[in-house]
Design an enzyme around this catalytic site. Structure first.
Site, PDB file in Angstrom:
ATOM      1  N   SER A   7      -2.319 -12.227   9.380  1.00  0.00           N
ATOM      2  CA  SER A   7      -2.920 -12.389   8.052  1.00  0.00           C
ATOM      3  C   SER A   7      -4.404 -12.765   8.135  1.00  0.00           C
ATOM      4  O   SER A   7      -4.804 -13.588   8.961  1.00  0.00           O
ATOM      5  CB  SER A   7      -2.168 -13.497   7.297  1.00  0.00           C
ATOM      6  OG  SER A   7      -2.845 -13.791   6.104  1.00  0.00           O
ATOM      7  N   THR A  65       3.729 -14.122   1.189  1.00  0.00           N
ATOM      8  CA  THR A  65       3.659 -12.717   1.585  1.00  0.00           C
ATOM      9  C   THR A  65       5.008 -12.254   2.125  1.00  0.00           C
ATOM     10  O   THR A  65       5.999 -12.992   2.068  1.00  0.00           O
ATOM     11  CB  THR A  65       2.469 -12.474   2.559  1.00  0.00           C
ATOM     12  OG1 THR A  65       2.344 -11.072   2.776  1.00  0.00           O
ATOM     13  CG2 THR A  65       2.642 -13.188   3.893  1.00  0.00           C
ATOM     14  N   LYS A 123       8.046 -12.413  -1.239  1.00  0.00           N
ATOM     15  CA  LYS A 123       7.379 -12.273  -2.539  1.00  0.00           C
ATOM     16  C   LYS A 123       8.355 -12.226  -3.725  1.00  0.00           C
ATOM     17  O   LYS A 123       8.033 -12.691  -4.810  1.00  0.00           O
ATOM     18  CB  LYS A 123       6.465 -11.039  -2.541  1.00  0.00           C
ATOM     19  CG  LYS A 123       5.214 -11.226  -1.696  1.00  0.00           C
ATOM     20  CD  LYS A 123       4.397  -9.957  -1.611  1.00  0.00           C
ATOM     21  CE  LYS A 123       3.160 -10.069  -2.463  1.00  0.00           C
ATOM     22  NZ  LYS A 123       2.183  -8.993  -2.212  1.00  0.00           N
ATOM     23  N   GLY A 175       3.915   5.847  -3.827  1.00  0.00           N
ATOM     24  CA  GLY A 175       4.691   4.676  -3.450  1.00  0.00           C
ATOM     25  C   GLY A 175       5.421   4.119  -4.659  1.00  0.00           C
ATOM     26  O   GLY A 175       5.004   4.348  -5.813  1.00  0.00           O
ATOM     27  N   LEU A 216      -4.644   1.142  -0.560  1.00  0.00           N
ATOM     28  CA  LEU A 216      -4.435  -0.307  -0.533  1.00  0.00           C
ATOM     29  C   LEU A 216      -4.469  -0.875   0.887  1.00  0.00           C
ATOM     30  O   LEU A 216      -4.691  -2.067   1.081  1.00  0.00           O
ATOM     31  CB  LEU A 216      -3.085  -0.669  -1.181  1.00  0.00           C
ATOM     32  CG  LEU A 216      -3.139  -1.120  -2.638  1.00  0.00           C
ATOM     33  CD1 LEU A 216      -3.642   0.002  -3.521  1.00  0.00           C
ATOM     34  CD2 LEU A 216      -1.770  -1.584  -3.119  1.00  0.00           C
TER      35      LEU A 216
HETATM   36  P1  NAP Z   1       6.635  -1.809   0.506  1.00  0.00           P
HETATM   37  O1  NAP Z   1       7.214  -2.459  -0.711  1.00  0.00           O
HETATM   38  O2  NAP Z   1       7.349  -1.950   1.801  1.00  0.00           O
HETATM   39  O3  NAP Z   1       6.363  -0.251   0.209  1.00  0.00           O
HETATM   40  C1  NAP Z   1       7.330   0.626   0.377  1.00  0.00           C
HETATM   41  C2  NAP Z   1       6.867   1.961  -0.186  1.00  0.00           C
HETATM   42  O4  NAP Z   1       6.277   2.734   0.850  1.00  0.00           O
HETATM   43  C3  NAP Z   1       8.024   2.742  -0.726  1.00  0.00           C
HETATM   44  O5  NAP Z   1       7.573   3.484  -1.818  1.00  0.00           O
HETATM   45  C4  NAP Z   1       8.399   3.631   0.459  1.00  0.00           C
HETATM   46  O6  NAP Z   1       9.039   4.800   0.075  1.00  0.00           O
HETATM   47  C5  NAP Z   1       7.010   3.949   0.986  1.00  0.00           C
HETATM   48  N1  NAP Z   1       7.045   4.321   2.391  1.00  0.00           N
HETATM   49  C6  NAP Z   1       7.272   3.519   3.447  1.00  0.00           C
HETATM   50  N2  NAP Z   1       7.214   4.230   4.594  1.00  0.00           N
HETATM   51  C7  NAP Z   1       6.966   5.524   4.235  1.00  0.00           C
HETATM   52  C8  NAP Z   1       6.790   6.728   4.959  1.00  0.00           C
HETATM   53  N3  NAP Z   1       6.868   6.753   6.287  1.00  0.00           N
HETATM   54  N4  NAP Z   1       6.536   7.854   4.265  1.00  0.00           N
HETATM   55  C9  NAP Z   1       6.448   7.839   2.925  1.00  0.00           C
HETATM   56  N5  NAP Z   1       6.605   6.731   2.166  1.00  0.00           N
HETATM   57  C10 NAP Z   1       6.855   5.578   2.820  1.00  0.00           C
HETATM   58  O7  NAP Z   1       5.157  -2.289   0.791  1.00  0.00           O
HETATM   59  P2  NAP Z   1       4.138  -2.891  -0.236  1.00  0.00           P
HETATM   60  O8  NAP Z   1       4.282  -4.367  -0.200  1.00  0.00           O
HETATM   61  O9  NAP Z   1       4.228  -2.187  -1.537  1.00  0.00           O
HETATM   62  O10 NAP Z   1       2.764  -2.558   0.501  1.00  0.00           O
HETATM   63  C11 NAP Z   1       2.273  -1.241   0.625  1.00  0.00           C
HETATM   64  C12 NAP Z   1       0.913  -1.268   1.313  1.00  0.00           C
HETATM   65  O11 NAP Z   1      -0.033  -1.958   0.502  1.00  0.00           O
HETATM   66  C13 NAP Z   1       0.889  -1.989   2.666  1.00  0.00           C
HETATM   67  O12 NAP Z   1       0.136  -1.230   3.568  1.00  0.00           O
HETATM   68  C14 NAP Z   1       0.173  -3.284   2.403  1.00  0.00           C
HETATM   69  O13 NAP Z   1      -0.559  -3.750   3.508  1.00  0.00           O
HETATM   70  C15 NAP Z   1      -0.769  -2.869   1.296  1.00  0.00           C
HETATM   71  N6  NAP Z   1      -1.169  -4.019   0.468  1.00  0.00           N
HETATM   72  C16 NAP Z   1      -2.486  -4.283   0.367  1.00  0.00           C
HETATM   73  C17 NAP Z   1      -2.910  -5.358  -0.408  1.00  0.00           C
HETATM   74  C18 NAP Z   1      -4.379  -5.637  -0.514  1.00  0.00           C
HETATM   75  O14 NAP Z   1      -4.758  -6.741  -0.938  1.00  0.00           O
HETATM   76  N7  NAP Z   1      -5.229  -4.693  -0.198  1.00  0.00           N
HETATM   77  C19 NAP Z   1      -1.982  -6.161  -1.071  1.00  0.00           C
HETATM   78  C20 NAP Z   1      -0.625  -5.863  -0.957  1.00  0.00           C
HETATM   79  C21 NAP Z   1      -0.229  -4.767  -0.163  1.00  0.00           C
HETATM   80  P3  NAP Z   1      10.652   4.831  -0.165  1.00  0.00           P
HETATM   81  O15 NAP Z   1      10.891   4.176  -1.502  1.00  0.00           O
HETATM   82  O16 NAP Z   1      10.987   6.267  -0.146  1.00  0.00           O
HETATM   83  O17 NAP Z   1      11.256   4.046   0.975  1.00  0.00           O
END
Ligand code: NAP
Length: 290
Positions: free
Chosen positions: A22, A69, A73, A133, A232
């Site tokens: 982190s 995190t 969450k 997503g 993101l």
């Molecule tokens: P999450 O809940 O685990 O997201 C899962 C999503 O990603 C689902 O829609 C899943 O699809 C899809 N996915 C996962 N692997 C995949 C693949 N190989 N091919 C296609 N789709 C795939 O994660 P999250 O918490 O939403 O975070 C998503 C991203 O945002 C991460 O990289 C995180 O680091 C970033 N983020 C950034 C910030 C920031 O402040 N910039 C804040 C929060 C998160 P299915 O439904 O089909 O499984």
């Protein structure tokens, strides 16, 4: 970094599992130092089996605030005494404020997304946007887009279309927004939707370190000049998706600005002190380039 602490030093921090990658301890401790306030921000690696006792400990020890995190969450919500309004829509918390023994759950990710997209408000209004997503972050993105930008049409593109449909049904009902459509993440149909969107927001972990060679697409035909592409992911800052979009002349945004802005809102909730955004962003860029 300071190394003297006193009776009055307030403790803030982050819980998650794993936690060692982190950037939040760096971000908040730089802000604390710049603002010369008597706080310290610590990382706590808490597996799910210890979440309940960790939050009891937060109250017992008088810890002023915590970021939350992965993987806590959603699970942490049940231990809150109160929730802020946006949490009921977003369904997850990333910030806890300990208000004299009462734990208040907030989500500041929407503020991070809002601050990142605000300079493009006129581009988004009246245009089609798409979100790739349907996980926790996509949900926050969709809430923010509907609440603050009211796009003409909002596509949710996801590998598992059922999850996208569930989000569509939720926001259509709760926010009375009827312009949501869904698409399964398979070419060519999904790429056609991306092509026709003024703003593309990528909210999956695809392309995130250590899988930097992965991307939803490597075809620059999907992107065009005049489009805005927001990934993101912040590690790496320049994902393969963004590199591909840049090749086509699109304007790109990475996740770092969102990260700093969500931190800013959390910091202000705990301390009541303005967060020094520009200085922190500069320090973070320097830290990441070393
Ligand atoms: P999450 O809940 O685990 O997201 C899962 C999503 O990603 C689902 O829609 C899943 O699809 C899809 N996915 C996962 N692997 C995949 C693949 N190989 N091919 C296609 N789709 C795939 O994660 P999250 O918490 O939403 O975070 C998503 C991203 O945002 C991460 O990289 C995180 O680091 C970033 N983020 C950034 C910030 C920031 O402040 N910039 C804040 C929060 C998160 P299915 O439904 O089909 O499984």
């Amino acid at each position: 970094m300071r190394n003297t602490f006193h009776f009055d030093t307030q403790i803030i921090g982050i819980i998650g599992h794993p936690i060692k990658h982190s950037y939040s301890p760096f971000i908040h401790n730089v802000a604390i130092e710049l603002k010369k306030i008597d706080y310290v921000y610590l990382p706590f690696d808490i597996p799910s089996s210890n979440l309940r006792s960790a939050l009891k400990g937060m109250t017992a020890l008088g810890i002023r605030g915590l970021n939350v995190t992965i993987p806590h969450k959603e699970a942490a919500i049940q231990y809150m005494n109160n929730l802020s309004e946006e949490v009921t829509m977003i369904g997850s918390i990333n910030t806890i404020v300990n208000d004299q023994g009462k734990l208040i759950g907030h989500n500041t990710d929407d503020y991070g997304i809002l601050e990142t997209l605000l300079p493009f408000k006129d581009d988004i209004l009246g245009n089609q946007v798409c979100v790739i997503g349907a996980g926790g972050s996509a949900r926050t993105v969709i809430y923010t887009l509907i609440r603050h930008f009211k796009p003409k049409k909002l596509f949710i593109i996801n590998r598992n279309e059922r999850r996208a449909e569930n989000l569509k049904d939720f926001f259509t009902e709760k926010m009375k927004f009827s312009s949501i459509k869904t698409k399964e993440l398979i070419p060519p149909a999904a790429f056609e939707v991306m092509k026709d969107s003024k703003l593309i927001i990528h909210a999956t972990p695809v392309g995130m370190n250590p899988n930097e060679n992965d991307s939803i697409t490597t075809s620059s035909d999907v992107f065009s000049k005049g489009q805005i592409v927001f990934d993101l992911v912040y590690n790496p800052q320049n994902t393969l998706l963004l590199k591909t979009a840049i090749r086509a002349g699109a304007k790109t945004l990475n996740g770092l600005n969102m990260l700093v802005n969500q931190a800013a809102k959390s910091f202000e909730l705990w301390t009541g002190v303005d967060f020094p955004k520009e200085e922190v962003q500069k320090s973070l860029q320097l830290y990441l380039s070393n």
